[in-house]
Enzyme design. Structure first.
Site, short mmCIF file in Angstrom:
data_model
loop_
_atom_site.label_atom_id
_atom_site.label_comp_id
_atom_site.label_asym_id
_atom_site.label_seq_id
_atom_site.Cartn_x
_atom_site.Cartn_y
_atom_site.Cartn_z
N LYS B 100 -18.16 35.35 -5.75
CA LYS B 100 -16.95 35.09 -6.52
C LYS B 100 -16.10 36.33 -6.74
CE LYS B 100 -17.34 30.62 -7.32
NZ LYS B 100 -16.37 29.67 -6.71
N GLU B 122 -11.38 29.20 -14.94
CA GLU B 122 -12.32 28.13 -15.21
C GLU B 122 -13.66 28.57 -14.65
OE1 GLU B 122 -10.61 28.35 -12.50
OE2 GLU B 122 -12.22 28.07 -11.04
N SER B 393 -24.80 32.40 -1.06
CA SER B 393 -23.60 32.72 -1.85
C SER B 393 -23.90 33.43 -3.16
CB SER B 393 -22.80 31.44 -2.11
OG SER B 393 -23.60 30.49 -2.78
#
Lengths: 261, 411
Positions: B100, B122, B393
């Protein structure tokens, strides 16, 4: 059949645009509410379509939508709302004020745009307000929706170029959003509202109605000094469970907007 | 950055100026935020053309995130699942523990470039929230993160991290209290505070330019992977796999492979979406398998919805994949036949989680475990000599309570 939404603004005085939620508190209750708005002197009715993800709405309208979707057996959506409007408009006949649906885009997409346009026309509904369909995204809808007034929204953040686009593409009237944020009652109107209304009026030949955050007769009277119409939603929806209370508030608002008091 | 790639229309068309990939995408938002989206689009395009912006971002990726992340050959895992070679792209080793931050650094640099002093985000699993809070601390920006109450409950570690990093965590108690509700709340808040606030969106969803912006900032994953495979002299790759919720790590992995389709013998690209309790139940997040095209959160894509067009509540054990929609470019890639998407259940993901812990000593995020769960299926399909790349990830520290509750590690 309706003559379109503009018919609400030809009385030589500002118009009250009154919003209620279809199917809330149930189908019969919302039909009573529509009748109460007529008795209460509303010039144009905005009928909300219950939706699960209402991006532009505040808590009162959100909760009413949730109740409408869960209280009616089989749910309550766009098809049921059009059916409700058709029944109401048929019952009112010539005496019916213009009626616009306020719906998010996805229920229209799900039903299929040509099909929904046909259903709206045959119900006698004059127009639609689709808060998540800005003018840039609208051609796909406008090509199939002839005879239906599509109202676009002007916002405090809109640039002059965008105001022109909204003013040119709107039909019936231009909906001027008074403030950034979602629908709902606010204690104070924005200071620069009259300036905003002036900017929007300068960008269009259509009437301009102001909504978002207008809830009391006092506020409505102030807004009516600069705008051609005043939209009240959440304050009416909060009284929608009781047709008598709803009619009373609608009457007070109509008198204030019409300059009777 | 877009400019690092060949012209898009040499490979496929899209997005157009309104953000459409074929029929998918767009900007279906209230007028109030349209000017901000147009301004953001212009600022993003300007930054993409500016070598100094790319240099600043690249420096942060190297010195702050620790890029390039390793491409690790997982030999014991390959043997356990019956594949010849498995490479793991180790995004779990990024600072903050997931991919991220690749995107939050890009978007926050852009926010600063645009003169914004406040960011909102969010978050589902909390990884994007932590990455945004981290980046905001680094760059001296005020930060508020919207998070569903159910996700706050199941991801308490990340909630605390965000607070330590100086961010405000705003609980969202609507709908199922998960990612979709957090996105709606963040969008609503942005509508109200659009003039002084930059919305840092974490997934490849939302109105244009977010899907493209997130893709470009995350494409560093796929670009590095290609570079690393070439560096090892790998000539043939049979499949490249990533998990998909909104689809940010997946689009970042797949996009460079789509553009370089002739490399490595044209591997098949496979997204693992969350089946939850199964695609024959109503507790699922499998929007590609079960959804139909619709509009939510400002874009048109595959969506889990009812007959009246209401978005349905998604379900997955993984807070990061628990979303009823999927990024518009994924919808387009599916229709074009360039990427396939397969559902993976909670149980299959837990099994894969367990397997990676035991065979490689790596604790994966429950999201990434969905991608790992495709390996046994791929082994059956591609045979025992096949080579597969998996984007890992994120790391699984945040999921410890969830897997403990599911009974993992009890022996």
């Amino acid at each position: 059949m309706s003559d379109g939404l503009r018919g609400a603004f030809i009385h030589g005085r500002p118009a009250l645009v009154a919003y209620v939620m279809a199917g809330y508190p149930d189908r019969a209750g919302s039909l009573d509410a529509l009748r109460a708005l007529v008795d209460g002197g509303a010039d144009l009715i905005e009928l909300g379509v219950p939706y699960a993800d209402p991006l532009a709405d505040g808590p009162v309208i959100r909760e009413a939508a949730d109740v409408a979707r869960s209280a009616n057996p089989g749910g309550f959506g766009l098809a049921e709302t059009i059916d409700l409007a058709a029944e109401f408009l048929a019952e009112m006949g010539e005496g019916a004020p213009p009626l616009a649906l306020m719906t998010y885009l996805n229920p229209l997409m799900r039903m299929g745009l040509p099909r929904v346009a046909e259903a709206i026309r045959s119900a006698g509904i004059g127009g639609v307000i689709v808060p998540d369909l800005p003018p840039d995204m609208a051609p796909m809808w406008l090509t199939v929706s002839s005879g239906i007034d599509t109202v676009f929204l002007a916002a405090p953040t809109s640039t002059p170029e965008r105001l022109s686009k909204v003013g040119e593409m709107s039909r019936g009237f231009v909906y001027c959003v008074s403030t950034t944020g979602v629908t709902g009652e606010r204690t104070e109107l924005p200071n620069e509202l009259a300036t905003l209304v002036g900017r929007v009026k300068a960008s269009t030949t259509l009437p301009v109605a102001v909504g978002f955050g207008v809830s009391t007769p006092e506020q409505a009277a102030i807004v009516a000094r600069s705008a051609d119409g005043v939209v009240v939603g959440s304050a009416l929806v909060r009284r929608q469970h009781d047709a008598g209370e709803l009619r009373a508030l609608c009457r007070e608002l109509a008198d204030a907007v019409h300059g009777v008091v | 950055m877009s400019k690092m790639f060949p012209r898009l229309d040499e490979v496929y068309t899209g997005p157009d100026e309104n953000g459409f990939f074929g029929p998918y995408g767009g900007r279906f938002v209230p007028e109030t935020v349209m000017p901000a989206l147009l301004e953001l689009t212009a600022a993003f395009e300007d930054a993409s053309d500016d070598p100094s912006f790319q240099e600043d971002l690249s420096d942060l990726w190297v010195d702050y995130v620790g890029r390039p992340t390793p491409l690790y050959q997982a030999r014991r895992l390959a043997e356990a699942v019956g594949l010849g070679t498995v490479f793991l792209k180790r995004e779990d080793l990024c600072h903050t523990g997931a991919h991220k931050i690749n995107n939050t650094l890009g978007q926050c640099l852009l926010a600063k470039r645009m003169g914004k002093k406040r960011v909102i985000a969010e978050t589902g699993a909390g990884q994007h929230g932590v990455a945004t809070a981290t980046t905001a601390a680094l760059m001296g920006l005020e930060c508020a993160v919207f998070m569903g109450v159910e996700d706050i409950r199941r991801q308490s570690l990340n909630v605390y991290k965000m607070k330590l990093l100086g961010a405000q965590v705003i609980p969202v108690d609507e709908g199922s209290g998960t990612l979709a509700d957090a996105v709606t709340a963040a969008l609503r808040h942005w509508v109200e505070r659009v003039e002084d606030t930059f919305y840092v969106l974490g997934s490849a969803v939302g109105p244009h330019p977010y899907p493209v912006m997130v893709r470009d900032f995350q494409s560093v994953i796929g670009l590095e992977t290609i570079d690393q495979l070439q560096g090892r002299g790998i000539e043939k790759v049979d499949a490249v796999v990533a998990c998909v919720g909104g689809g940010s790590n997946a689009i970042g992995t797949f996009y460079p492979f789509v553009l370089a389709a002739d490399l490595f013998g044209s591997p098949e690209l496979v997204g693992a979406e969350a089946a939850g309790k199964g695609i024959d139940t109503d507790q699922t997040g499998a929007s590609m398998t079960l959804g139909t095209p619709g509009v939510m959160h400002g874009f048109y894509s595959y969506l889990l919805q009812d007959d009246a067009g209401n978005p349905l509540e998604a379900y997955s054990i993984s807070a990061g994949l628990d979303y009823p929609g999927i990024g518009p470019e994924h919808a387009f890639l599916k229709d074009e036949g360039k990427v396939s998407y397969e559902p993976v259940t909670d149980d299959e993901a837990l099994e894969a989680f367990d397997l990676l812990c035991r065979t490689e000593g790596i604790i994966p995020a429950i999201e990434s475990s969905h991608a790992l769960a495709l390996l046994p299926r791929l082994a059956k399909r591609l045979g025992p000599d096949a080579t597969v790349v998996v984007t890992l990830s994120g790391r699984g520290d945040k999921d410890i309570d969830i897997v403990r509750e599911a009974g993992l590690g009890s022996e």
